[in-house]
Motif scaffolding. Structure first.
Motif, PDB file in Angstrom:
ATOM      1  N   UNK A  26      73.269 -18.159 -41.810  1.00  0.00           N
ATOM      2  CA  UNK A  26      74.040 -19.306 -42.292  1.00  0.00           C
ATOM      3  C   UNK A  26      73.451 -19.770 -43.613  1.00  0.00           C
ATOM      4  N   UNK A  27      74.293 -19.865 -44.644  1.00  0.00           N
ATOM      5  CA  UNK A  27      73.845 -20.247 -45.986  1.00  0.00           C
ATOM      6  C   UNK A  27      74.687 -21.415 -46.489  1.00  0.00           C
ATOM      7  N   UNK A  28      74.180 -22.651 -46.340  1.00  0.00           N
ATOM      8  CA  UNK A  28      74.907 -23.801 -46.897  1.00  0.00           C
ATOM      9  C   UNK A  28      74.898 -23.768 -48.416  1.00  0.00           C
ATOM     10  N   UNK A  29      75.936 -24.340 -49.003  1.00  0.00           N
ATOM     11  CA  UNK A  29      76.046 -24.364 -50.448  1.00  0.00           C
ATOM     12  C   UNK A  29      75.170 -25.425 -51.077  1.00  0.00           C
ATOM     13  N   UNK A  30      74.670 -25.110 -52.256  1.00  0.00           N
ATOM     14  CA  UNK A  30      73.941 -26.060 -53.092  1.00  0.00           C
ATOM     15  C   UNK A  30      74.509 -25.979 -54.489  1.00  0.00           C
ATOM     16  N   UNK A  31      74.649 -27.128 -55.123  1.00  0.00           N
ATOM     17  CA  UNK A  31      75.210 -27.164 -56.470  1.00  0.00           C
ATOM     18  C   UNK A  31      74.168 -27.526 -57.512  1.00  0.00           C
ATOM     19  N   UNK A  32      72.972 -27.926 -57.079  1.00  0.00           N
ATOM     20  CA  UNK A  32      71.878 -28.226 -58.004  1.00  0.00           C
ATOM     21  C   UNK A  32      70.564 -28.102 -57.252  1.00  0.00           C
ATOM     22  N   UNK A  33      69.454 -28.365 -57.958  1.00  0.00           N
ATOM     23  CA  UNK A  33      68.144 -28.198 -57.350  1.00  0.00           C
ATOM     24  C   UNK A  33      67.912 -29.170 -56.198  1.00  0.00           C
ATOM     25  N   UNK A  39      68.930 -28.513 -48.437  1.00  0.00           N
ATOM     26  CA  UNK A  39      69.302 -27.409 -47.551  1.00  0.00           C
ATOM     27  C   UNK A  39      68.051 -26.801 -46.927  1.00  0.00           C
ATOM     28  N   UNK A  40      67.051 -26.533 -47.746  1.00  0.00           N
ATOM     29  CA  UNK A  40      65.813 -25.945 -47.242  1.00  0.00           C
ATOM     30  C   UNK A  40      65.117 -26.890 -46.264  1.00  0.00           C
ATOM     31  N   UNK A  41      65.040 -28.170 -46.601  1.00  0.00           N
ATOM     32  CA  UNK A  41      64.352 -29.127 -45.751  1.00  0.00           C
ATOM     33  C   UNK A  41      65.074 -29.349 -44.429  1.00  0.00           C
ATOM     34  N   UNK A  42      66.371 -29.071 -44.396  1.00  0.00           N
ATOM     35  CA  UNK A  42      67.119 -29.160 -43.141  1.00  0.00           C
ATOM     36  C   UNK A  42      66.840 -27.991 -42.205  1.00  0.00           C
ATOM     37  N   UNK A  43      66.107 -26.991 -42.694  1.00  0.00           N
ATOM     38  CA  UNK A  43      65.699 -25.884 -41.840  1.00  0.00           C
ATOM     39  C   UNK A  43      66.483 -24.608 -42.008  1.00  0.00           C
ATOM     40  N   UNK A  44      67.340 -24.526 -43.024  1.00  0.00           N
ATOM     41  CA  UNK A  44      68.118 -23.307 -43.236  1.00  0.00           C
ATOM     42  C   UNK A  44      67.277 -22.267 -43.975  1.00  0.00           C
ATOM     43  N   UNK A  45      67.536 -21.007 -43.674  1.00  0.00           N
ATOM     44  CA  UNK A  45      66.730 -19.908 -44.204  1.00  0.00           C
ATOM     45  C   UNK A  45      67.230 -19.375 -45.536  1.00  0.00           C
TER      46      UNK A  45
END
Length: 297
Positions: A26-33, A39-45
């Motif tokens: 699962x890869x959530x979207x990010x639009x900036x840093x 996303x990373x801090x929420x635990x996604x890889x």
């Protein structure tokens, strides 16, 4: 997470390892840093750099091919620098012909991303869930995929081939294109915007064993929002959630501004927001203090 002094496994090898696992990545979207750090801090890889969100955040405009490759690569570089997990980036059409694709892949690889997806739309492209798309010929796109594969220096760098042909030429043509792109060396296949669960299942059946598959869970888009367990059952290897973070940020900012406009201050909105100290911790102030103690006089 996102430390200035990094350690840990190489992101590209880590992404390959994740995709070889038993369930979809699962890869959530990010639009900036900042959104990437969240996303990373929420635990996604894995973080996915969305082209839709990049366009909206950088220039406040829709995803209709207004950004160039340099702007997209710059955003990817900032996102990669903010996180330790692998980043997959939207590379649109490669910003030109097969020769341009060579430079695009080199640029994204130098920026540190773990992989890109390239699409077969005519430039200027459009968001895959908008109407009015057009696609280039299959042979031309095959050449662009071959160029992308040849251009990468790191064999772990992923080349994802996306086809938007389902909306233009029909699903059968899109499946034929996907097979041709796999033969050209694409690591994953991405059939954009199927419009029914039956079509999604057809994609999964027709391309099973050809290459790992990408499912674009575009929030509010044309593809039905299947549960993750159903997506896993169909055999998709990677699931993108491209614009949820952008929509959530938009809603939050709008709510704050509504309170500020109505009351003259944002006091009514503050209980739902992170505190100042919580936010500075989130963006890495404790690490900066630690480095100051380590390297300061």
């Amino acid at each position: 997470m996102g430390d200035l002094l990094r350690s840990g496994p190489a992101p590209r090898a880590r992404l390959r390892e994740l995709l070889a696992g038993p369930g979809p990545v699962v890869a959530p979207g990010a639009y900036d840093a900042l959104s990437a750090r969240l996303v990373e801090q929420a635990g996604f890889d894995v973080v996915y750099m969305t082209g839709f969100g990049t366009t909206a955040s950088l220039i406040g405009r829709p995803d209709v091919g207004l950004l160039g490759g340099a702007e997209m690569v710059d955003n990817a570089r900032r996102i990669v620098a903010a996180v330790d997990v692998p980043v997959i980036a939207d590379a649109d059409t490669g910003y030109g012909n097969a020769i341009n694709v060579v430079r695009t892949v080199r640029s994204y690889e130098q920026a540190g991303v773990a992989g890109v997806h390239l699409e077969d739309q005519v430039m200027p492209k459009k968001c895959g869930h908008m109407s009015g798309k057009a696609v280039i010929g299959t042979d031309e796109m095959v050449g662009k995929i071959r160029a992308a594969v040849a251009a990468r220096h790191d064999p772990d760098f992923l080349v994802i081939a996306r086809t938007d042909a389902a909306a233009v030429e029909g699903l059968d043509a899109a499946l034929d294109r996907a097979r041709a792109y796999a033969d050209a060396g694409a690591d994953l296949l991405f059939v954009e915007a199927p419009t029914s669960e039956d079509d999604i299942a057809r994609v999964a059946r027709a391309l099973a064993g050809v290459a790992p598959l990408v499912f674009n869970w575009a929030e509010g888009g044309r593809t039905p929002p299947l549960p993750l367990d159903r997506i896993a059952e169909l055999g998709f290897a990677l699931v993108l959630f491209p614009i949820g973070t952008l929509l959530a940020a938009t809603a939050g900012i709008r709510s704050l501004l509504t309170a500020l406009k109505a009351d003259g201050t944002p006091t009514a909105a503050l209980p739902g927001l992170p505190s100042f100290d919580e936010f500075t911790d989130l963006i890495g102030l404790p690490e900066i203090r630690s480095l100051e103690e380590r390297f300061g006089p």
